[in-house]
Design a protein around this motif. Structure first.
Motif, PDB file in Angstrom:
ATOM      1  N   UNK A 277       0.822  -1.223   0.000  1.00 61.68           N
ATOM      2  CA  UNK A 277       0.000   0.000   0.000  1.00 61.68           C
ATOM      3  C   UNK A 277       0.848   1.262   0.000  1.00 61.68           C
ATOM      4  N   UNK A 278       2.172   1.112  -0.065  1.00 64.38           N
ATOM      5  CA  UNK A 278       3.077   2.265  -0.018  1.00 64.38           C
ATOM      6  C   UNK A 278       2.936   3.120  -1.269  1.00 64.38           C
TER       7      UNK A 278
ATOM      8  N   UNK B  67       8.467   8.198  -0.104  1.00 65.97           N
ATOM      9  CA  UNK B  67       7.452   7.160   0.133  1.00 65.97           C
ATOM     10  C   UNK B  67       6.491   7.621   1.219  1.00 65.97           C
ATOM     11  N   UNK B  68       5.296   7.061   1.188  1.00 64.41           N
ATOM     12  CA  UNK B  68       4.292   7.341   2.212  1.00 64.41           C
ATOM     13  C   UNK B  68       3.557   6.037   2.475  1.00 64.41           C
ATOM     14  N   UNK B  69       3.530   5.623   3.749  1.00 65.88           N
ATOM     15  CA  UNK B  69       2.897   4.350   4.082  1.00 65.88           C
ATOM     16  C   UNK B  69       2.332   4.398   5.490  1.00 65.88           C
ATOM     17  N   UNK B  70       1.162   3.844   5.670  1.00 62.27           N
ATOM     18  CA  UNK B  70       0.559   3.771   7.000  1.00 62.27           C
ATOM     19  C   UNK B  70       1.347   2.843   7.924  1.00 62.27           C
TER      20      UNK B  70
ATOM     21  N   UNK C  52       4.441   2.887   8.394  1.00 64.30           N
ATOM     22  CA  UNK C  52       5.589   3.576   8.970  1.00 64.30           C
ATOM     23  C   UNK C  52       5.134   4.579  10.013  1.00 64.30           C
ATOM     24  N   UNK C  53       6.056   4.897  10.931  1.00 65.00           N
ATOM     25  CA  UNK C  53       5.732   5.871  11.964  1.00 65.00           C
ATOM     26  C   UNK C  53       5.447   7.213  11.301  1.00 65.00           C
ATOM     27  N   UNK C  54       4.429   7.888  11.774  1.00 64.03           N
ATOM     28  CA  UNK C  54       4.039   9.143  11.159  1.00 64.03           C
ATOM     29  C   UNK C  54       2.899   8.973  10.185  1.00 64.03           C
ATOM     30  N   UNK C  55       2.670   7.707   9.781  1.00 63.92           N
ATOM     31  CA  UNK C  55       1.537   7.408   8.920  1.00 63.92           C
ATOM     32  C   UNK C  55       1.603   8.113   7.590  1.00 63.92           C
ATOM     33  N   UNK C  56       0.573   8.898   7.289  1.00 62.26           N
ATOM     34  CA  UNK C  56       0.442   9.518   5.976  1.00 62.26           C
ATOM     35  C   UNK C  56       1.305  10.767   5.854  1.00 62.26           C
ATOM     36  N   UNK C  57       2.614  10.590   5.775  1.00 66.04           N
ATOM     37  CA  UNK C  57       3.511  11.704   5.483  1.00 66.04           C
ATOM     38  C   UNK C  57       4.608  11.208   4.562  1.00 66.04           C
TER      39      UNK C  57
END
Length: 338
Positions: free
Chosen positions: A238-239, A259-262, A264-269
């Motif tokens: 989903x990245x 990249x942006x992935x839920x 990862x820490x920080x979620x949508x950034x």
């Protein structure tokens, strides 16, 4: 009448049996069968004996020497056994033993192997190069002008002979093209060095994976497809992957990759993870000069290159706040990565 050699044997066996420790036993050995020992001296006296006496005494001398040697070996074994018994005398065998800890791979090694496995599945071969490089391999061959800040002594570790610690593993790409004609598809993992102030996100030594693919009709679409696949395998399907226009002297056009992935820490950034681009024709031309041919004719061949920071990828994937933790050998940190 008892022969002097038999008397000497009796004395030697008595002294051997009385030796209380290894040091004393060694002194007895030297006294009797050392180079100038009492038994050894009889070997020198053999030449003074008559023909009839010589074989009798020679046989007896061999028997005495064998008996003394056997006694020395036996007493050495007895002393070693006694020493071991004394060492174990105060050992409480009912106490639990010291547990054996299972080791694990360093998080950077885990990250590196994970990335390499993905690229291998895409057909990339592993390539290596030296950590100590020439300016040509590190800068000139990569279309880096003389006035570029990276070539300044404030940014690069130079050696007295003019060589330097490589500032990136792109040097592996250059060496690959020097040694092999196209097509090539390689990754070059390894350490790189820069004069960065050490803080939570910077280190004087870090690790990279540089990639190079050269073939006919290679396009930005190939670059995008390969790196999107890698990011999805690494961070999850989903990245989201974003390519931003950028400038590098050795690629044109060039892109930063976010990249942006839920997961990862920080979620949508958006998080910057790599640099990439199409190999600059000037790089091919410089390699051709070094090879002395036109194997990498920019009119025929195109290619893409990319660079990934292994430390940065590991920090993002494992949620590590400080790059210095990788080098501190703190077991409290390392045990979190079984």
């Amino acid at each position: 009448m008892t022969h002097p050699l038999e008397q000497l044997r009796a004395l030697a066996l008595r002294d051997i049996a009385a030796a209380p420790d290894e040091k004393s036993l060694e002194a007895v050995r030297v006294q009797y069968i050392g180079r100038n020992g009492r038994i050894s001296l009889w070997s020198e006296q053999m030449k003074t004996l008559g023909k009839e006496e010589k074989p009798v005494v020679g046989k007896l001398l061999n028997e005495v020497r064998a008996a003394v040697t056997a006694a020395l070996d036996q007493q050495a074994a007895n002393l070693a056994s006694r020493k071991e018994s004394e060492a174990l005398a105060h050992l409480d065998i009912t106490l639990p033993g010291t547990p054996l800890e299972t080791g694990s791979l360093h998080p950077l090694t885990q990250m590196l192997e994970r990335a390499i496995n993905v690229f291998r599945r895409m057909g990339f071969a592993l390539a290596e190069g030296p950590d100590i490089e020439t300016e040509w391999h590190c800068f000139d061959a990569l279309n880096t002008p003389a006035e570029h800040p990276a070539r300044n002594e404030q940014d690069t570790f130079y050696l007295p002979d003019g060589r330097l610690l490589r500032t990136h593993t792109s040097t592996v790409q250059v060496r690959t093209m020097q040694s092999a004609p196209p097509p090539v598809r390689v990754i070059g993992p390894g350490a790189a060095y820069r004069r960065d102030e050490v803080d939570a996100t910077h280190s004087a030594q870090f690790h990279q994976i540089e990639g190079l693919y050269v073939d006919e009709n290679v396009s930005v679409a190939d670059l995008k497809g390969a790196l999107e696949f890698f990011m999805h395998e690494l961070f999850g399907p989903e990245t989201a992957v974003r390519f931003r226009p950028h400038y590098f002297p050795f690629t044109e056009p060039s892109f930063e990759i976010d990249v942006k992935s839920k997961a990862l820490k920080g979620g949508e950034q958006w998080i910057e993870v790599a640099g990439s681009g199409m190999v600059h024709p000037a790089v091919f031309e410089e390699v051709n000069k070094a090879r002395g041919d036109t194997a990498y004719d920019p009119a025929k061949w195109t290619g893409y290159a990319f660079g990934l920071g292994v430390d940065r990828l590991a920090m993002i994937l494992f949620d590590i706040p400080d790059i210095r933790l990788f080098a501190q050998n703190d077991l409290r940190f390392l045990k979190q990565f079984p």
